[in-house]
Design a protein around this motif. Structure first.
Motif, PDB file in Angstrom:
ATOM      1  N   PRO A  53      22.482  66.282  62.108  1.00 54.66           N
ATOM      2  CA  PRO A  53      23.205  67.046  61.139  1.00 54.66           C
ATOM      3  C   PRO A  53      24.636  66.556  60.750  1.00 54.66           C
ATOM      4  CG  PRO A  53      23.264  67.921  63.392  1.00 54.66           C
ATOM      5  CD  PRO A  53      22.526  66.540  63.614  1.00 54.66           C
ATOM      6  N   THR A  54      25.100  65.312  61.400  1.00 56.82           N
ATOM      7  CA  THR A  54      26.215  64.898  61.088  1.00 56.82           C
ATOM      8  C   THR A  54      26.786  64.699  59.558  1.00 56.82           C
ATOM      9  OG1 THR A  54      26.554  63.861  63.263  1.00 56.82           O
ATOM     10  CG2 THR A  54      28.025  63.054  61.787  1.00 56.82           C
ATOM     11  N   PRO A  55      25.794  63.860  58.776  1.00 57.06           N
ATOM     12  CA  PRO A  55      26.098  63.562  57.470  1.00 57.06           C
ATOM     13  C   PRO A  55      26.366  65.059  56.714  1.00 57.06           C
ATOM     14  CG  PRO A  55      24.336  62.250  58.017  1.00 57.06           C
ATOM     15  CD  PRO A  55      24.619  63.335  59.304  1.00 57.06           C
ATOM     16  N   ALA A  56      25.238  65.909  56.931  1.00 60.89           N
ATOM     17  CA  ALA A  56      25.317  67.399  56.383  1.00 60.89           C
ATOM     18  C   ALA A  56      26.506  68.114  56.669  1.00 60.89           C
ATOM     19  CB  ALA A  56      23.931  68.182  56.656  1.00 60.89           C
ATOM     20  N   LEU A  57      26.954  67.990  58.023  1.00 61.54           N
ATOM     21  CA  LEU A  57      28.164  68.562  58.202  1.00 61.54           C
ATOM     22  C   LEU A  57      29.252  68.316  57.406  1.00 61.54           C
ATOM     23  CD1 LEU A  57      28.115  68.410  62.133  1.00 61.54           C
ATOM     24  CD2 LEU A  57      28.246  70.659  60.809  1.00 61.54           C
ATOM     25  N   GLN A  58      29.453  66.904  56.846  1.00 59.56           N
ATOM     26  CA  GLN A  58      30.713  66.666  56.133  1.00 59.56           C
ATOM     27  C   GLN A  58      30.680  67.128  54.679  1.00 59.56           C
ATOM     28  OE1 GLN A  58      30.213  62.451  56.311  1.00 59.56           O
ATOM     29  NE2 GLN A  58      30.760  62.266  58.612  1.00 59.56           N
ATOM     30  N   ARG A  59      29.443  67.876  54.331  1.00 61.46           N
ATOM     31  CA  ARG A  59      29.276  68.098  52.821  1.00 61.46           C
ATOM     32  C   ARG A  59      29.350  69.862  52.821  1.00 61.46           C
ATOM     33  NH1 ARG A  59      24.513  64.874  53.315  1.00 61.46           N
ATOM     34  NH2 ARG A  59      22.959  66.583  52.895  1.00 61.46           N
ATOM     35  N   ILE A  60      29.440  70.521  54.009  1.00 59.49           N
ATOM     36  CA  ILE A  60      29.196  71.792  53.729  1.00 59.49           C
ATOM     37  C   ILE A  60      30.674  72.467  53.855  1.00 59.49           C
ATOM     38  CG2 ILE A  60      26.873  71.970  54.981  1.00 59.49           C
ATOM     39  CD1 ILE A  60      28.241  73.051  57.487  1.00 59.49           C
ATOM     40  N   VAL A  61      32.008  71.785  54.091  1.00 55.77           N
ATOM     41  CA  VAL A  61      33.281  72.452  54.149  1.00 55.77           C
ATOM     42  C   VAL A  61      33.460  73.155  52.863  1.00 55.77           C
ATOM     43  CG1 VAL A  61      35.493  72.000  54.684  1.00 55.77           C
ATOM     44  CG2 VAL A  61      34.048  70.646  55.708  1.00 55.77           C
ATOM     45  N   GLY A  62      34.033  74.309  53.081  1.00 55.44           N
ATOM     46  CA  GLY A  62      34.221  74.970  51.972  1.00 55.44           C
ATOM     47  C   GLY A  62      35.185  76.307  52.428  1.00 55.44           C
ATOM     48  N   ARG A  63      35.488  77.162  51.478  1.00 51.76           N
ATOM     49  CA  ARG A  63      36.571  78.200  51.586  1.00 51.76           C
ATOM     50  C   ARG A  63      35.775  79.216  52.812  1.00 51.76           C
ATOM     51  NH1 ARG A  63      35.035  83.163  50.245  1.00 51.76           N
ATOM     52  NH2 ARG A  63      33.497  83.463  48.772  1.00 51.76           N
ATOM     53  N   PRO A  64      36.701  79.895  53.622  1.00 55.49           N
ATOM     54  CA  PRO A  64      36.207  80.602  54.632  1.00 55.49           C
ATOM     55  C   PRO A  64      35.380  82.146  53.995  1.00 55.49           C
ATOM     56  CG  PRO A  64      38.448  81.033  54.739  1.00 55.49           C
ATOM     57  CD  PRO A  64      38.031  79.830  53.528  1.00 55.49           C
ATOM     58  N   VAL A  65      34.277  82.448  54.929  1.00 57.69           N
ATOM     59  CA  VAL A  65      33.858  83.853  54.486  1.00 57.69           C
ATOM     60  C   VAL A  65      34.351  84.954  55.100  1.00 57.69           C
ATOM     61  CG1 VAL A  65      31.546  85.032  54.364  1.00 57.69           C
ATOM     62  CG2 VAL A  65      31.867  82.511  53.934  1.00 57.69           C
ATOM     63  N   LEU A  66      34.796  85.810  54.439  1.00 58.48           N
ATOM     64  CA  LEU A  66      35.308  87.185  54.819  1.00 58.48           C
ATOM     65  C   LEU A  66      34.424  88.340  55.167  1.00 58.48           C
ATOM     66  CD1 LEU A  66      38.673  86.856  53.148  1.00 58.48           C
ATOM     67  CD2 LEU A  66      38.113  85.677  55.468  1.00 58.48           C
ATOM     68  N   TYR A  67      34.829  89.384  55.913  1.00 60.56           N
ATOM     69  CA  TYR A  67      34.084  90.757  56.104  1.00 60.56           C
ATOM     70  C   TYR A  67      33.846  91.327  54.522  1.00 60.56           C
ATOM     71  CZ  TYR A  67      35.471  90.231  60.976  1.00 60.56           C
ATOM     72  OH  TYR A  67      35.496  89.987  62.405  1.00 60.56           O
ATOM     73  N   GLY A  68      32.696  91.827  54.554  1.00 62.00           N
ATOM     74  CA  GLY A  68      32.571  92.492  53.460  1.00 62.00           C
ATOM     75  C   GLY A  68      31.846  91.594  52.184  1.00 62.00           C
ATOM     76  N   ALA A 123      21.852  74.229  57.322  1.00 58.35           N
ATOM     77  CA  ALA A 123      20.315  74.402  57.224  1.00 58.35           C
ATOM     78  C   ALA A 123      20.072  74.039  55.739  1.00 58.35           C
ATOM     79  CB  ALA A 123      19.928  75.636  57.533  1.00 58.35           C
ATOM     80  N   LEU A 124      20.739  74.478  54.641  1.00 61.65           N
ATOM     81  CA  LEU A 124      20.156  74.276  53.376  1.00 61.65           C
ATOM     82  C   LEU A 124      20.675  72.915  52.910  1.00 61.65           C
ATOM     83  CD1 LEU A 124      19.263  75.157  50.640  1.00 61.65           C
ATOM     84  CD2 LEU A 124      21.496  76.046  50.145  1.00 61.65           C
ATOM     85  N   ALA A 125      21.643  72.384  53.357  1.00 60.63           N
ATOM     86  CA  ALA A 125      21.866  70.744  53.065  1.00 60.63           C
ATOM     87  C   ALA A 125      21.035  69.921  53.797  1.00 60.63           C
ATOM     88  CB  ALA A 125      23.367  70.590  53.773  1.00 60.63           C
ATOM     89  N   GLN A 126      20.558  70.121  54.963  1.00 63.65           N
ATOM     90  CA  GLN A 126      19.661  69.145  55.405  1.00 63.65           C
ATOM     91  C   GLN A 126      18.067  69.515  54.670  1.00 63.65           C
ATOM     92  OE1 GLN A 126      19.968  68.455  59.845  1.00 63.65           O
ATOM     93  NE2 GLN A 126      20.641  70.601  59.493  1.00 63.65           N
ATOM     94  N   LEU A 127      18.009  70.711  54.491  1.00 65.42           N
ATOM     95  CA  LEU A 127      16.655  70.850  53.643  1.00 65.42           C
ATOM     96  C   LEU A 127      16.289  70.563  52.342  1.00 65.42           C
ATOM     97  CD1 LEU A 127      16.396  74.758  54.973  1.00 65.42           C
ATOM     98  CD2 LEU A 127      14.757  72.779  55.769  1.00 65.42           C
ATOM     99  N   GLN A 128      17.477  70.287  51.754  1.00 61.60           N
ATOM    100  CA  GLN A 128      17.324  69.651  50.424  1.00 61.60           C
ATOM    101  C   GLN A 128      17.583  68.249  50.506  1.00 61.60           C
ATOM    102  OE1 GLN A 128      20.738  72.173  48.558  1.00 61.60           O
ATOM    103  NE2 GLN A 128      19.001  73.199  47.403  1.00 61.60           N
ATOM    104  N   ASP A 129      17.826  67.670  51.584  1.00 59.59           N
ATOM    105  CA  ASP A 129      18.257  66.157  51.588  1.00 59.59           C
ATOM    106  C   ASP A 129      17.027  65.245  51.620  1.00 59.59           C
ATOM    107  OD1 ASP A 129      18.374  63.535  53.033  1.00 59.59           O
ATOM    108  OD2 ASP A 129      20.797  64.185  53.181  1.00 59.59           O
ATOM    109  N   ALA A 130      16.709  64.496  50.732  1.00 58.79           N
ATOM    110  CA  ALA A 130      15.589  63.664  50.665  1.00 58.79           C
ATOM    111  C   ALA A 130      15.263  62.835  51.829  1.00 58.79           C
ATOM    112  CB  ALA A 130      15.571  62.705  49.366  1.00 58.79           C
ATOM    113  N   ALA A 131      16.236  62.431  52.440  1.00 58.82           N
ATOM    114  CA  ALA A 131      16.056  61.570  53.722  1.00 58.82           C
ATOM    115  C   ALA A 131      15.362  62.354  54.443  1.00 58.82           C
ATOM    116  CB  ALA A 131      17.114  60.930  54.013  1.00 58.82           C
TER     117      ALA A 131
END
Length: 435
Positions: free
Chosen positions: A104-119, A324-332
């Motif tokens: 999962p290491t390559p995918a981890l580098q692509r999923i960084v984004g803003r935090p998700v909050l309650y609600g 999960a999504l980043a890996q599922l969409q990865d061609a490799a």
């Protein structure tokens, strides 16, 4: 028998509960027959029946029909996975091959984004869209809703909990996935076994379960664990026909091997069935530690699940969803899935051929395991294998009811054996049968 007191059903139930909590009644102890208890307490027989029913619904006693009512205990249930407390070679773990689980290491580098909050929505919008397309390609229901859970077992447990009460009947495959057996026992549900053959659940078995009043059905459409069976088109059609008269029985399909399966998806869920859930986890192809599953359900079931998956309590991490999504969409990664599917199929096929050559006919199914039929009781063969350094699982563990006849099946996980170990196991198993 210690003194049971009370003049109402609630008082009698509380009395038995107190005796149990103080250790004066222990697991396995038999309670007085209803008629005898009613006479001793000078109450109506229906009052005693109601007291026992309350205790059964709370999971404190178990009714065994003519064998009477007994105090329950915490019964040990077999679990999936490696046996770590043994020096034996484990050939019954049911695990995927680590070599075919993506890093999962390559995918981890692509999923960084803003935090998700309650609600905020509990489902990542991108995963929701991808999952909907993935499921609708097979299920073809315009009314389906997507829910994300912490794996398939979590999904099945929540689905049953929102539909059933204690002592309700649920149809389970026989033999059955270990976690489903455990879930039903913990929930206090009555299990109605439905035999499985090479084409999946049998029509006669499901008919009997429906006549017994099941409110839910848990089915594996392909790569059934432990047998490897998959629903044939004809069998699926026959089962759907049965369910036409039972549109509100909850049908749960656990399609755990979806991305790796060598068989087409066939379904019990008809176009007009009202209560359904198709569950697809990612653990077999992204790894057991990726505790995530997609549950595609009817709107009513989706609403009930949503109440149990509110933000801040039991939602699934958005980081995990994005990973999960980043890996599922990865061609490799998709290419790795294709190689994994062929690996499992070819290893099982080769081992089945080796057994057949040695006089033990075996047909490989779909999935991670082989279901081997033996001419001798499985425990006899397993004990012989143990003396040769192997730890196998017998079919006795996969029964959803308390069957008394010994199983003649072994569930073997052989896809990670090299050529020498494969030959040794084949020879040892043939010798076990000869003995």
């Amino acid at each position: 028998m210690h003194q049971i007191t009370g003049s109402t059903a609630a008082e009698i139930a509380d009395s038995i509960r107190a005796l149990r909590e103080r250790g004066l009644l222990n697991p396995g102890d038999a309670l007085p027959p209803v008629r005898e208890l009613a006479a001793s307490l000078s109450v109506n027989r229906n009052t005693a029946v109601a007291a026992y029913r309350q205790l059964a619904q709370a999971g404190l006693v178990l009714s065994r029909g003519r064998a009477g009512t007994v105090i329950t205990g915490a019964e040990a249930v077999a679990q999936e996975g490696l046996a770590l407390d043994t020096v034996l070679r484990d050939i019954g773990s049911g695990n995927p091959d680590p070599a075919f689980i993506p890093d999962p290491t390559p995918a981890l580098q692509r999923i960084v984004g803003r935090p998700v909050l309650y609600g905020e929505p509990v489902i990542d919008p991108a995963l929701d869209a991808w999952a909907r397309e993935w499921v609708q390609a097979d299920l073809r229901r315009d009314d389906l809703r997507i829910t994300i859970t912490s794996g398939a077992v979590d999904a099945v447990e929540r689905l049953l909990a929102q539909a059933l009460m204690r002592d309700d009947a649920v149809a389970l495959e026989d033999p059955c996935f270990l976690a489903s057996i455990h879930t039903a026992r913990l929930g206090g549900y009555r299990t109605i076994p439905v035999p499985v053959d090479a084409e999946g659940m049998t029509v006669e078995g499901l008919q009997a379960a429906l006549e017994a009043g099941v409110r839910a059905i848990v089915c594996t459409p392909r790569a059934q664990n432990p047998t490897g069976a998959s629903l044939s088109p004809a069998r699926a059609a026959a089962l759907r026909e049965l369910l036409v008269e039972h549109p509100y029985v909850l049908v749960i399909e656990d399609d755990h091997f979806s991305a790796l399966s060598q068989r087409p998806y066939e379904s019990l869920i008809g176009p007009e069935h009202r209560r359904y859930a198709l569950v697809r986890s990612v653990s077999k192809f992204l790894g057991p530690d990726m505790c995530l599953a997609v549950a595609a359900t009817d709107p009513t079931t989706a609403e009930r699940l949503a109440m149990r998956l509110s933000p801040g309590t039991t939602w699934v991490s958005h980081l995990l969803q994005r990973l999960a999504l980043a890996q599922l969409q990865d061609a490799a990664v998709q290419s790795l899935f294709a190689r994994a599917a062929e690996h499992y199929a070819s290893k099982n096929r080769d081992f089945a051929e080796g057994l057949t050559v040695r006089g033990i006919p075996c047909e490989p199914g779909d999935g991670l395991n082989l279901w081997v039929v033996l001419p001798v009781p499985a425990r006899v063969a397993a004990e012989h294998l143990m003396r040769r350094g192997w730890l196998a699982r017998t079919g006795d563990e996969f029964r959803p009811d308390e069957a008394t006849a010994p199983s003649h099946h072994l569930r073997l996980t052989v896809h990670d054996l090299d050529e020498d170990d494969t030959t040794a196991l084949l020879d040892d198993l043939a010798a076990a049968v000869r003995r």
